[in-house]
Design a protein around this motif. Sequence first.
Motif, PDB file in Angstrom:
ATOM      1  N   VAL A 192      41.105  45.329  40.409  1.00 30.88           N
ATOM      2  CA  VAL A 192      41.004  45.714  39.005  1.00 30.88           C
ATOM      3  C   VAL A 192      42.136  46.704  38.762  1.00 30.88           C
ATOM      4  N   ILE A 193      43.003  46.383  37.820  1.00 32.79           N
ATOM      5  CA  ILE A 193      44.217  47.149  37.566  1.00 32.79           C
ATOM      6  C   ILE A 193      44.055  47.894  36.245  1.00 32.79           C
ATOM      7  N   SER A 194      44.256  49.203  36.296  1.00 33.50           N
ATOM      8  CA  SER A 194      44.079  50.059  35.119  1.00 33.50           C
ATOM      9  C   SER A 194      45.423  50.623  34.668  1.00 33.50           C
ATOM     10  N   GLY A 195      45.452  51.039  33.418  1.00 32.37           N
ATOM     11  CA  GLY A 195      46.649  51.630  32.830  1.00 32.37           C
ATOM     12  C   GLY A 195      47.021  50.852  31.582  1.00 32.37           C
ATOM     13  N   ARG A 196      48.305  50.858  31.246  1.00 34.52           N
ATOM     14  CA  ARG A 196      48.758  50.020  30.124  1.00 34.52           C
ATOM     15  C   ARG A 196      49.114  48.654  30.709  1.00 34.52           C
ATOM     16  N   VAL A 197      48.102  47.792  30.786  1.00 31.77           N
ATOM     17  CA  VAL A 197      48.264  46.494  31.450  1.00 31.77           C
ATOM     18  C   VAL A 197      47.891  45.317  30.550  1.00 31.77           C
ATOM     19  N   GLN A 198      47.425  45.587  29.350  1.00 29.88           N
ATOM     20  CA  GLN A 198      47.151  44.507  28.401  1.00 29.88           C
ATOM     21  C   GLN A 198      48.167  44.602  27.269  1.00 29.88           C
ATOM     22  N   GLY A 199      48.603  43.431  26.794  1.00 31.23           N
ATOM     23  CA  GLY A 199      49.587  43.392  25.721  1.00 31.23           C
ATOM     24  C   GLY A 199      51.016  43.606  26.202  1.00 31.23           C
ATOM     25  N   VAL A 200      51.235  43.535  27.516  1.00 38.46           N
ATOM     26  CA  VAL A 200      52.572  43.759  28.075  1.00 38.46           C
ATOM     27  C   VAL A 200      53.035  42.578  28.942  1.00 38.46           C
ATOM     28  N   GLY A 201      52.316  41.463  28.899  1.00 31.44           N
ATOM     29  CA  GLY A 201      52.683  40.289  29.681  1.00 31.44           C
ATOM     30  C   GLY A 201      52.277  40.353  31.144  1.00 31.44           C
ATOM     31  N   TYR A 202      51.314  41.209  31.462  1.00 30.18           N
ATOM     32  CA  TYR A 202      50.915  41.401  32.860  1.00 30.18           C
ATOM     33  C   TYR A 202      50.378  40.111  33.482  1.00 30.18           C
ATOM     34  N   ARG A 203      49.508  39.409  32.776  1.00 27.25           N
ATOM     35  CA  ARG A 203      48.899  38.200  33.364  1.00 27.25           C
ATOM     36  C   ARG A 203      49.937  37.121  33.621  1.00 27.25           C
ATOM     37  N   ASP A 204      50.817  36.868  32.648  1.00 29.25           N
ATOM     38  CA  ASP A 204      51.852  35.847  32.850  1.00 29.25           C
ATOM     39  C   ASP A 204      52.784  36.232  33.997  1.00 29.25           C
ATOM     40  N   TRP A 205      53.145  37.509  34.064  1.00 29.20           N
ATOM     41  CA  TRP A 205      53.985  38.000  35.152  1.00 29.20           C
ATOM     42  C   TRP A 205      53.288  37.781  36.491  1.00 29.20           C
ATOM     43  N   MET A 206      52.003  38.082  36.548  1.00 32.02           N
ATOM     44  CA  MET A 206      51.273  37.944  37.805  1.00 32.02           C
ATOM     45  C   MET A 206      51.164  36.481  38.228  1.00 32.02           C
ATOM     46  N   VAL A 207      50.974  35.578  37.277  1.00 30.74           N
ATOM     47  CA  VAL A 207      50.944  34.139  37.603  1.00 30.74           C
ATOM     48  C   VAL A 207      52.275  33.729  38.236  1.00 30.74           C
ATOM     49  N   ARG A 208      53.386  34.169  37.652  1.00 28.02           N
ATOM     50  CA  ARG A 208      54.710  33.823  38.197  1.00 28.02           C
ATOM     51  C   ARG A 208      54.892  34.393  39.603  1.00 28.02           C
ATOM     52  N   GLU A 209      54.536  35.666  39.788  1.00 33.44           N
ATOM     53  CA  GLU A 209      54.702  36.304  41.095  1.00 33.44           C
ATOM     54  C   GLU A 209      53.819  35.638  42.155  1.00 33.44           C
ATOM     55  N   ALA A 210      52.568  35.384  41.822  1.00 31.02           N
ATOM     56  CA  ALA A 210      51.649  34.763  42.782  1.00 31.02           C
ATOM     57  C   ALA A 210      52.123  33.364  43.146  1.00 31.02           C
ATOM     58  N   THR A 211      52.555  32.608  42.166  1.00 29.26           N
ATOM     59  CA  THR A 211      53.042  31.249  42.422  1.00 29.26           C
ATOM     60  C   THR A 211      54.274  31.287  43.323  1.00 29.26           C
ATOM     61  N   ARG A 212      55.181  32.219  43.051  1.00 30.81           N
ATOM     62  CA  ARG A 212      56.395  32.365  43.859  1.00 30.81           C
ATOM     63  C   ARG A 212      56.050  32.685  45.317  1.00 30.81           C
ATOM     64  N   LEU A 213      55.011  33.474  45.523  1.00 28.98           N
ATOM     65  CA  LEU A 213      54.605  33.894  46.873  1.00 28.98           C
ATOM     66  C   LEU A 213      53.642  32.920  47.552  1.00 28.98           C
ATOM     67  N   GLY A 214      53.177  31.908  46.829  1.00 30.75           N
ATOM     68  CA  GLY A 214      52.223  30.964  47.409  1.00 30.75           C
ATOM     69  C   GLY A 214      50.820  31.521  47.509  1.00 30.75           C
ATOM     70  N   VAL A 215      50.492  32.489  46.639  1.00 31.96           N
ATOM     71  CA  VAL A 215      49.166  33.101  46.628  1.00 31.96           C
ATOM     72  C   VAL A 215      48.274  32.342  45.645  1.00 31.96           C
ATOM     73  N   HIS A 216      47.021  32.146  46.006  1.00 28.23           N
ATOM     74  CA  HIS A 216      46.054  31.438  45.171  1.00 28.23           C
ATOM     75  C   HIS A 216      45.121  32.442  44.496  1.00 28.23           C
ATOM     76  N   GLY A 217      44.447  31.987  43.425  1.00 27.74           N
ATOM     77  CA  GLY A 217      43.463  32.830  42.766  1.00 27.74           C
ATOM     78  C   GLY A 217      43.564  32.762  41.265  1.00 27.74           C
ATOM     79  N   TRP A 218      43.280  33.877  40.617  1.00 28.68           N
ATOM     80  CA  TRP A 218      43.275  33.930  39.153  1.00 28.68           C
ATOM     81  C   TRP A 218      43.474  35.365  38.678  1.00 28.68           C
ATOM     82  N   VAL A 219      43.803  35.480  37.389  1.00 28.97           N
ATOM     83  CA  VAL A 219      43.952  36.782  36.742  1.00 28.97           C
ATOM     84  C   VAL A 219      43.385  36.669  35.334  1.00 28.97           C
TER      85      VAL A 219
END
Length: 91
Positions: A7-34
């Motif tokens: 669970v990530i706190s701070g200014r993390v909504q409205g800044v593209g965090y989820r889309d960024w995390m999908v790209r990073e996880a996909t690049r690293l071969g990590v599975h899951g969801w955000v």
Amino acid sequence: MTARRVVISGRVQGVGYRDWMVREATRLGVHGWVRNRRDDTVEALVAGEEAAVQVLLSACRRGPPAAQVTRIAEDFADPPDTPGFHRLPTG
């Protein structure tokens, strides 16, 4: 395979965090969801090889350029049922 729920706190909504995390996880071969949570945090389940999961979690402490992460709560979890990394609706 290792899995963590974070669970990530701070200014993390409205800044593209989820889309960024999908790209990073996909690049690293990590599975899951955000997903966003109604309490203005972002929640994620990340699973994969320990080294890749640790690289992703380290990147999550910075987030995308507009984010300001103040805290990450991390727990062990069961791996996801489906492969790939997905953006889920707000939970």
